[in-house]
Scaffold this active site. Sequence first.
Site, PDB file in Angstrom:
ATOM      1  N   ASP A  32       0.854  -1.185   0.000  1.00 31.06           N
ATOM      2  CA  ASP A  32       0.000   0.000   0.000  1.00 31.06           C
ATOM      3  C   ASP A  32       0.895   1.243   0.000  1.00 31.06           C
ATOM      4  O   ASP A  32       1.902   1.307   0.703  1.00 31.06           O
ATOM      5  CB  ASP A  32      -0.919  -0.010   1.230  1.00 31.06           C
ATOM      6  N   ILE A  33       0.509   2.234  -0.806  1.00 33.98           N
ATOM      7  CA  ILE A  33       1.317   3.457  -0.940  1.00 33.98           C
ATOM      8  C   ILE A  33       1.288   4.294   0.345  1.00 33.98           C
ATOM      9  O   ILE A  33       2.184   5.107   0.584  1.00 33.98           O
ATOM     10  CB  ILE A  33       0.810   4.278  -2.152  1.00 33.98           C
ATOM     11  N   ASN A  87     -12.830  -3.371   2.588  1.00 33.23           N
ATOM     12  CA  ASN A  87     -13.780  -2.260   2.684  1.00 33.23           C
ATOM     13  C   ASN A  87     -14.701  -2.341   1.470  1.00 33.23           C
ATOM     14  O   ASN A  87     -14.233  -2.450   0.330  1.00 33.23           O
ATOM     15  CB  ASN A  87     -13.039  -0.922   2.690  1.00 33.23           C
ATOM     16  N   GLY A  93     -15.527   3.045   3.908  1.00 37.98           N
ATOM     17  CA  GLY A  93     -14.149   3.494   3.724  1.00 37.98           C
ATOM     18  C   GLY A  93     -13.510   3.075   2.416  1.00 37.98           C
ATOM     19  O   GLY A  93     -12.316   3.321   2.213  1.00 37.98           O
ATOM     20  N   GLN A  94     -14.286   2.459   1.520  1.00 31.42           N
ATOM     21  CA  GLN A  94     -13.685   2.073   0.232  1.00 31.42           C
ATOM     22  C   GLN A  94     -13.436   3.329  -0.603  1.00 31.42           C
ATOM     23  O   GLN A  94     -14.338   4.176  -0.768  1.00 31.42           O
ATOM     24  CB  GLN A  94     -14.604   1.108  -0.533  1.00 31.42           C
ATOM     25  N   HIS A 100     -10.338  -5.322  -3.637  1.00 27.43           N
ATOM     26  CA  HIS A 100      -9.013  -5.553  -3.055  1.00 27.43           C
ATOM     27  C   HIS A 100      -9.151  -5.888  -1.580  1.00 27.43           C
ATOM     28  O   HIS A 100     -10.085  -5.450  -0.916  1.00 27.43           O
ATOM     29  CB  HIS A 100      -8.098  -4.325  -3.226  1.00 27.43           C
ATOM     30  N   HIS A 102      -6.981  -5.853   2.165  1.00 29.25           N
ATOM     31  CA  HIS A 102      -5.833  -5.284   2.880  1.00 29.25           C
ATOM     32  C   HIS A 102      -5.286  -6.352   3.814  1.00 29.25           C
ATOM     33  O   HIS A 102      -6.026  -6.892   4.649  1.00 29.25           O
ATOM     34  CB  HIS A 102      -6.266  -4.113   3.759  1.00 29.25           C
TER      35      HIS A 102
HETATM   36  P1  AMP Z   1      -9.727   1.307   0.279  1.00 31.22           P
HETATM   37  O1  AMP Z   1      -9.799   2.595   1.064  1.00 31.22           O
HETATM   38  O2  AMP Z   1     -10.132   0.091   1.034  1.00 31.22           O
HETATM   39  O3  AMP Z   1     -10.433   1.453  -1.058  1.00 31.22           O
HETATM   40  O4  AMP Z   1      -8.182   1.084  -0.015  1.00 31.22           O
HETATM   41  C1  AMP Z   1      -7.495   1.678  -1.078  1.00 31.22           C
HETATM   42  C2  AMP Z   1      -6.038   1.656  -0.707  1.00 31.22           C
HETATM   43  O5  AMP Z   1      -5.293   1.844  -1.900  1.00 31.22           O
HETATM   44  C3  AMP Z   1      -5.612   2.762   0.270  1.00 31.22           C
HETATM   45  O6  AMP Z   1      -5.074   2.147   1.446  1.00 31.22           O
HETATM   46  C4  AMP Z   1      -4.553   3.544  -0.513  1.00 31.22           C
HETATM   47  O7  AMP Z   1      -3.480   3.967   0.297  1.00 31.22           O
HETATM   48  C5  AMP Z   1      -4.119   2.533  -1.564  1.00 31.22           C
HETATM   49  N1  AMP Z   1      -3.584   3.085  -2.801  1.00 31.22           N
HETATM   50  C6  AMP Z   1      -4.135   4.069  -3.565  1.00 31.22           C
HETATM   51  N2  AMP Z   1      -3.364   4.297  -4.647  1.00 31.22           N
HETATM   52  C7  AMP Z   1      -2.321   3.423  -4.575  1.00 31.22           C
HETATM   53  C8  AMP Z   1      -1.183   3.177  -5.399  1.00 31.22           C
HETATM   54  N3  AMP Z   1      -0.948   3.856  -6.524  1.00 31.22           N
HETATM   55  N4  AMP Z   1      -0.313   2.212  -5.009  1.00 31.22           N
HETATM   56  C9  AMP Z   1      -0.524   1.518  -3.874  1.00 31.22           C
HETATM   57  N5  AMP Z   1      -1.577   1.701  -3.066  1.00 31.22           N
HETATM   58  C10 AMP Z   1      -2.454   2.653  -3.401  1.00 31.22           C
END
Ligand code: AMP
Length: 110
Positions: A32-33, A87, A93-94, A100, A102
């Site tokens: 995760d970024i 999520n 929180g999505q 995906h 976590h």
């Molecule tokens: P959610 O809030 O469950 O939809 O999770 C989306 C996740 O994607 C968040 O934890 C972000 O930090 C992560 N995210 C968004 N863009 C990127 C990216 N380019 N590379 C890696 N993770 C990302």
Amino acid sequence: MTNQDCIFCKIISGEIPAKLIAESEHAIAFNDIDPKQAIHVLVVPREHHGNIAELAFANPPALVDLIQLGSKVASDVSTGSFRFTFNTGSEAGQTVFHAHGHILSKTPKA
Ligand code: AMP
Ligand code: ZN
């Protein structure tokens, strides 16, 4: 099945870089970024589906493959104590509308 406006589809196609951890027939795992814990890996199906519930009905083998990939990654990088969360919907929180999971863990493997 891809969506040209989807950030995770772009990571899967290689258009946007990510720190790949592992991959399988139906899914990839990358860091995760914006990590919320010491270990924070995303496990993402190669096919575009809006959330994990849609994936479950559209492609059950891909869902099982994703869970197996996440479980392998978690046991490889953590002590084996981890959360695997999905999520589903913006109120929950999505923020990225490509299914995906976590993987979150406090304790990296020694
Ligand atoms: P959610 O809030 O469950 O939809 O999770 C989306 C996740 O994607 C968040 O934890 C972000 O930090 C992560 N995210 C968004 N863009 C990127 C990216 N380019 N590379 C890696 N993770 C990302
Ligand atoms: Zn997508």
